[in-house]
Design a protein around this motif. Structure first.
Motif, PDB file in Angstrom:
ATOM      1  N   VAL A 138       0.892  -1.265  -0.388  1.00 51.22           N
ATOM      2  CA  VAL A 138      -0.008   0.301  -0.151  1.00 51.22           C
ATOM      3  C   VAL A 138       0.974   0.932   0.076  1.00 51.22           C
ATOM      4  O   VAL A 138       0.978   2.154  -0.979  1.00 51.22           O
ATOM      5  CB  VAL A 138      -0.539   0.039   1.545  1.00 51.22           C
ATOM      6  CG1 VAL A 138      -1.622   1.010   1.029  1.00 51.22           C
ATOM      7  CG2 VAL A 138      -1.416  -0.889   1.109  1.00 51.22           C
ATOM      8  N   ASP A 139       2.342   1.215   0.536  1.00 56.61           N
ATOM      9  CA  ASP A 139       3.080   2.596   0.900  1.00 56.61           C
ATOM     10  C   ASP A 139       3.784   3.285  -0.460  1.00 56.61           C
ATOM     11  O   ASP A 139       3.880   3.713  -0.805  1.00 56.61           O
ATOM     12  CB  ASP A 139       3.868   2.583   2.150  1.00 56.61           C
ATOM     13  CG  ASP A 139       3.626   1.877   3.169  1.00 56.61           C
ATOM     14  OD1 ASP A 139       1.953   2.701   3.643  1.00 56.61           O
ATOM     15  OD2 ASP A 139       4.305   2.102   4.564  1.00 56.61           O
ATOM     16  N   TRP A 140       3.968   1.745  -1.025  1.00 53.98           N
ATOM     17  CA  TRP A 140       4.214   1.173  -2.447  1.00 53.98           C
ATOM     18  C   TRP A 140       3.419   2.035  -3.395  1.00 53.98           C
ATOM     19  O   TRP A 140       3.629   2.356  -5.059  1.00 53.98           O
ATOM     20  CB  TRP A 140       4.852   0.603  -2.915  1.00 53.98           C
ATOM     21  CG  TRP A 140       6.407   0.036  -2.491  1.00 53.98           C
ATOM     22  CD1 TRP A 140       6.800   0.045  -1.308  1.00 53.98           C
ATOM     23  CD2 TRP A 140       6.996   0.324  -3.492  1.00 53.98           C
ATOM     24  NE1 TRP A 140       8.112  -0.838  -1.294  1.00 53.98           N
ATOM     25  CE2 TRP A 140       8.811  -0.282  -2.197  1.00 53.98           C
ATOM     26  CE3 TRP A 140       7.665  -0.008  -3.809  1.00 53.98           C
ATOM     27  CZ2 TRP A 140      10.419  -0.191  -2.070  1.00 53.98           C
ATOM     28  CZ3 TRP A 140       9.507   0.430  -4.503  1.00 53.98           C
ATOM     29  CH2 TRP A 140      10.372  -0.105  -3.922  1.00 53.98           C
ATOM     30  N   GLY A 141       2.140   1.771  -3.488  1.00 47.06           N
ATOM     31  CA  GLY A 141       0.912   2.802  -4.366  1.00 47.06           C
ATOM     32  C   GLY A 141       0.537   0.985  -5.283  1.00 47.06           C
ATOM     33  O   GLY A 141       0.123   1.141  -6.722  1.00 47.06           O
ATOM     34  N   VAL A 142       1.306   0.352  -5.164  1.00 48.44           N
ATOM     35  CA  VAL A 142       1.020  -1.500  -5.634  1.00 48.44           C
ATOM     36  C   VAL A 142      -1.002  -1.139  -5.410  1.00 48.44           C
ATOM     37  O   VAL A 142      -1.524  -1.232  -5.055  1.00 48.44           O
ATOM     38  CB  VAL A 142       1.973  -2.155  -4.569  1.00 48.44           C
ATOM     39  CG1 VAL A 142       0.228  -4.209  -5.563  1.00 48.44           C
ATOM     40  CG2 VAL A 142       3.078  -2.585  -4.683  1.00 48.44           C
ATOM     41  N   TYR A 143      -0.969  -1.739  -7.001  1.00 48.88           N
ATOM     42  CA  TYR A 143      -2.470  -2.749  -7.672  1.00 48.88           C
ATOM     43  C   TYR A 143      -3.077  -3.345  -7.482  1.00 48.88           C
ATOM     44  O   TYR A 143      -3.889  -4.147  -6.890  1.00 48.88           O
ATOM     45  CB  TYR A 143      -2.207  -1.786  -9.325  1.00 48.88           C
ATOM     46  CG  TYR A 143      -2.802  -0.003  -9.004  1.00 48.88           C
ATOM     47  CD1 TYR A 143      -3.362   0.736  -7.916  1.00 48.88           C
ATOM     48  CD2 TYR A 143      -2.316   0.474 -10.789  1.00 48.88           C
ATOM     49  CE1 TYR A 143      -3.124   2.144  -8.406  1.00 48.88           C
ATOM     50  CE2 TYR A 143      -2.603   1.472 -10.713  1.00 48.88           C
ATOM     51  CZ  TYR A 143      -2.447   2.772 -10.021  1.00 48.88           C
ATOM     52  OH  TYR A 143      -2.870   3.802 -10.479  1.00 48.88           O
ATOM     53  N   GLY A 144      -1.796  -3.925  -7.328  1.00 48.56           N
ATOM     54  CA  GLY A 144      -2.024  -5.327  -7.506  1.00 48.56           C
ATOM     55  C   GLY A 144      -0.371  -5.730  -8.044  1.00 48.56           C
ATOM     56  O   GLY A 144       0.435  -5.419  -8.456  1.00 48.56           O
ATOM     57  N   VAL A 145      -0.670  -7.408  -7.847  1.00 46.79           N
ATOM     58  CA  VAL A 145       0.728  -8.131  -9.106  1.00 46.79           C
ATOM     59  C   VAL A 145       0.701  -8.770  -9.924  1.00 46.79           C
ATOM     60  O   VAL A 145      -0.749  -9.046 -10.839  1.00 46.79           O
ATOM     61  CB  VAL A 145       1.409  -9.421  -7.444  1.00 46.79           C
ATOM     62  CG1 VAL A 145       1.720  -8.826  -6.344  1.00 46.79           C
ATOM     63  CG2 VAL A 145       0.101  -9.995  -7.315  1.00 46.79           C
ATOM     64  N   PRO A 146       2.003  -8.916 -10.653  1.00 46.28           N
ATOM     65  CA  PRO A 146       3.230  -8.230 -10.182  1.00 46.28           C
ATOM     66  C   PRO A 146       3.346  -6.584 -10.334  1.00 46.28           C
ATOM     67  O   PRO A 146       2.450  -6.492 -11.484  1.00 46.28           O
ATOM     68  CB  PRO A 146       3.512  -9.076 -10.555  1.00 46.28           C
ATOM     69  CG  PRO A 146       3.111  -9.548 -12.636  1.00 46.28           C
ATOM     70  CD  PRO A 146       2.060  -9.414 -11.786  1.00 46.28           C
ATOM     71  N   GLU A 147       4.474  -6.018  -9.360  1.00 47.26           N
ATOM     72  CA  GLU A 147       4.705  -4.874 -10.482  1.00 47.26           C
ATOM     73  C   GLU A 147       5.850  -4.965  -9.803  1.00 47.26           C
ATOM     74  O   GLU A 147       6.770  -5.618  -9.368  1.00 47.26           O
ATOM     75  CB  GLU A 147       3.902  -3.950  -9.154  1.00 47.26           C
ATOM     76  CG  GLU A 147       2.526  -3.506  -9.801  1.00 47.26           C
ATOM     77  CD  GLU A 147       1.896  -2.719  -9.054  1.00 47.26           C
ATOM     78  OE1 GLU A 147       2.666  -1.447  -8.593  1.00 47.26           O
ATOM     79  OE2 GLU A 147       0.570  -2.329  -8.792  1.00 47.26           O
ATOM     80  N   THR A 148       6.227  -4.004 -10.957  1.00 48.42           N
ATOM     81  CA  THR A 148       8.116  -3.692 -10.854  1.00 48.42           C
ATOM     82  C   THR A 148       9.186  -2.432 -11.076  1.00 48.42           C
ATOM     83  O   THR A 148       7.679  -2.047 -12.273  1.00 48.42           O
ATOM     84  CB  THR A 148       8.747  -4.159 -12.754  1.00 48.42           C
ATOM     85  OG1 THR A 148       8.021  -6.024 -12.023  1.00 48.42           O
ATOM     86  CG2 THR A 148      10.125  -4.428 -12.050  1.00 48.42           C
ATOM     87  N   TYR A 149       9.249  -2.627 -10.187  1.00 46.16           N
ATOM     88  CA  TYR A 149      10.026  -0.835  -9.829  1.00 46.16           C
ATOM     89  C   TYR A 149      11.911  -0.540 -10.397  1.00 46.16           C
ATOM     90  O   TYR A 149      11.923  -1.429  -9.396  1.00 46.16           O
ATOM     91  CB  TYR A 149       9.974  -0.269  -8.818  1.00 46.16           C
ATOM     92  CG  TYR A 149       8.456   0.075  -8.289  1.00 46.16           C
ATOM     93  CD1 TYR A 149       8.017   0.778  -8.598  1.00 46.16           C
ATOM     94  CD2 TYR A 149       7.927  -1.569  -7.461  1.00 46.16           C
ATOM     95  CE1 TYR A 149       6.181   0.797  -7.928  1.00 46.16           C
ATOM     96  CE2 TYR A 149       6.279  -1.624  -7.422  1.00 46.16           C
ATOM     97  CZ  TYR A 149       5.326  -0.043  -7.142  1.00 46.16           C
ATOM     98  OH  TYR A 149       3.888  -0.629  -7.001  1.00 46.16           O
ATOM     99  N   VAL A 150      12.222   0.503 -10.798  1.00 46.65           N
ATOM    100  CA  VAL A 150      13.081   0.365 -11.242  1.00 46.65           C
ATOM    101  C   VAL A 150      14.147   1.542  -9.688  1.00 46.65           C
ATOM    102  O   VAL A 150      13.182   2.493  -9.924  1.00 46.65           O
ATOM    103  CB  VAL A 150      14.138   0.922 -12.309  1.00 46.65           C
ATOM    104  CG1 VAL A 150      15.031   1.477 -12.438  1.00 46.65           C
ATOM    105  CG2 VAL A 150      13.357  -0.352 -13.683  1.00 46.65           C
ATOM    106  N   ILE A 151      14.979   1.434  -8.916  1.00 49.95           N
ATOM    107  CA  ILE A 151      14.954   2.112  -7.959  1.00 49.95           C
ATOM    108  C   ILE A 151      16.527   3.085  -8.269  1.00 49.95           C
ATOM    109  O   ILE A 151      17.551   2.277  -8.787  1.00 49.95           O
ATOM    110  CB  ILE A 151      15.988   2.133  -6.537  1.00 49.95           C
ATOM    111  CG1 ILE A 151      13.587   0.779  -6.675  1.00 49.95           C
ATOM    112  CG2 ILE A 151      15.340   2.517  -5.347  1.00 49.95           C
ATOM    113  CD1 ILE A 151      12.987   1.828  -6.541  1.00 49.95           C
ATOM    114  N   ALA A 152      16.435   4.148  -8.359  1.00 50.08           N
ATOM    115  CA  ALA A 152      17.992   4.875  -8.311  1.00 50.08           C
ATOM    116  C   ALA A 152      18.824   4.456  -7.644  1.00 50.08           C
ATOM    117  O   ALA A 152      18.332   5.034  -6.498  1.00 50.08           O
ATOM    118  CB  ALA A 152      17.591   6.165  -8.912  1.00 50.08           C
ATOM    119  N   ALA A 153      19.793   5.235  -7.859  1.00 51.16           N
ATOM    120  CA  ALA A 153      21.189   4.482  -6.694  1.00 51.16           C
ATOM    121  C   ALA A 153      20.953   5.675  -5.538  1.00 51.16           C
ATOM    122  O   ALA A 153      21.182   5.555  -4.507  1.00 51.16           O
ATOM    123  CB  ALA A 153      22.445   5.309  -7.217  1.00 51.16           C
TER     124      ALA A 153
END
Length: 198
Positions: free
Chosen positions: A145-160
């Motif tokens: 919920v904190d990440w804003g996930v709607y459902g799975v799967p979800e994938t994020y790219v995180i900067a350094a």
């Protein structure tokens, strides 16, 4: 008494007929919009979290794994976070692609196991392989919920610097990896793109 009067529909019956007509029309319209959303456009949905720091979180390890996942694990290098579950059919479809990506060592891959019974998550990873450097068990879905996930799967790219640079909703394909993820990862890995979380 006029003999034609009994043929007129009473008011409640007329309402029932119009409700029976309108409900299927609305249902078909919603199904059409849903289908259009699934098969057209970009799965990189807008998110209020884009270009913002990843949420503060600490997740325990998935059953049978040594280490969980925290916000601190996502700082200092470009990384990919995949939100998955054993009960998710598209997660199973994309999993071999994450196994391949992990084998290249181009980018560290982290997992958030979403609303999964511990034994099922463990069995799923034992069966299909574990491409993740670390996996956190989000058993109640609160971190999702904190990440804003709607459902799975979800994938994020995180900067350094710990900000969310990209979000993909739905299963990852080889085309998405080649055309979207890897170019963005390489761009973020350039020295000029690196920064520290303020």
């Amino acid at each position: 008494m006029n003999e034609l009067e009994p043929l007129a529909l009473p008011e409640p019956r007329r309402r029932k007929i119009s409700a029976l007509t309108i409900v299927p029309i609305i249902a078909f319209a919603l199904m059409g919009l849903f289908g259009w959303g699934l098969f057209t456009g970009d799965d990189a949905l807008p998110s209020v979290m884009l270009d913002k720091p990843v949420p503060q979180f600490t997740l325990p390890a998935v059953l049978g794994r040594a280490e969980g996942l925290t916000t601190q694990d996502l700082l200092g290098q470009v990384s990919v976070v995949n939100v998955f579950a054993s009960w998710c059919v598209p997660c199973r479809a994309e999993h071999p692609i994450f196994m391949e990506l992990s084998a290249t060592s181009v980018v560290p891959l982290f997992g958030i196991n979403y609303k999964d019974p511990p034994e099922q998550a463990r069995a799923w990873l034992d069966e299909l392989g574990d491409p993740y450097v670390r996996i956190g068990a989000d058993r109640n879905g609160r971190v999702g919920v904190d990440w804003g996930v709607y459902g799975v799967p979800e994938t994020y790219v995180i900067a350094a610097n710990g900000t969310i640079a990209y979000r993909h909703v739905g299963p990852i394909t080889r085309e998405i990896v080649q055309e979207k993820l890897l170019p963005l990862i390489r761009e973020l890995q350039q020295p000029a793109s690196k920064g520290a979380l303020k």
